[in-house]
Design a protein around this motif. Sequence first.
Motif, short mmCIF file in Angstrom:
data_model
loop_
_atom_site.label_atom_id
_atom_site.label_comp_id
_atom_site.label_asym_id
_atom_site.label_seq_id
_atom_site.Cartn_x
_atom_site.Cartn_y
_atom_site.Cartn_z
N SER A 1 6.70 5.26 -1.72
CA SER A 1 5.78 5.91 -3.14
C SER A 1 4.64 4.46 -3.37
O SER A 1 4.05 4.50 -4.90
CB SER A 1 6.62 4.84 -4.34
OG SER A 1 7.81 3.56 -4.47
N GLY A 2 4.06 3.72 -2.22
CA GLY A 2 3.01 3.06 -2.40
C GLY A 2 3.43 0.85 -2.81
O GLY A 2 2.52 0.70 -3.16
N ARG B 1 2.97 -1.54 -0.11
CA ARG B 1 1.31 -1.71 0.62
C ARG B 1 1.38 -3.14 0.49
O ARG B 1 1.75 -3.70 0.22
CB ARG B 1 0.85 -0.43 0.38
CG ARG B 1 0.93 0.32 0.75
CD ARG B 1 0.16 1.64 0.79
NE ARG B 1 0.76 3.43 0.99
CZ ARG B 1 0.25 3.86 0.22
NH1 ARG B 1 -0.68 3.62 -0.51
NH2 ARG B 1 0.79 5.54 0.94
N LYS C 1 -1.54 -5.94 -0.01
CA LYS C 1 -3.00 -5.41 -0.43
C LYS C 1 -3.97 -7.13 0.58
O LYS C 1 -3.67 -7.58 0.39
CB LYS C 1 -3.11 -5.92 -2.17
CG LYS C 1 -2.35 -4.75 -2.32
CD LYS C 1 -2.71 -5.04 -4.04
CE LYS C 1 -1.95 -4.28 -4.93
NZ LYS C 1 -2.03 -4.13 -6.57
#
Length: 81
Positions: free
Chosen positions: A73-74, A77, A79
């Motif tokens: 679903s992201g 990740r 950053k």
Amino acid sequence: SLEAAVQRWRKEVAAGARLHHRSLPPLGALMNHPGPVPVNMYNMGAWANLMEVLFPRSKRRKAELRLERGLASGGGRLKTD
């Protein structure tokens, strides 16, 4: 004589110890009792703790499925700025 010197030394040491003892505050004034020992919520018993070490929750299938779902679903990740 040596024996008289030892006797004098013993009296001086005893007198000094009594003076030192009188100058110390009572033990209760140094530190208050912290109270009862809190319950350890992580103590599940010897066998359960051993199983937790051998088979950590993060390596169980249910945790891996949550990780895969989060990455898909992201949400997982990193950053970089």
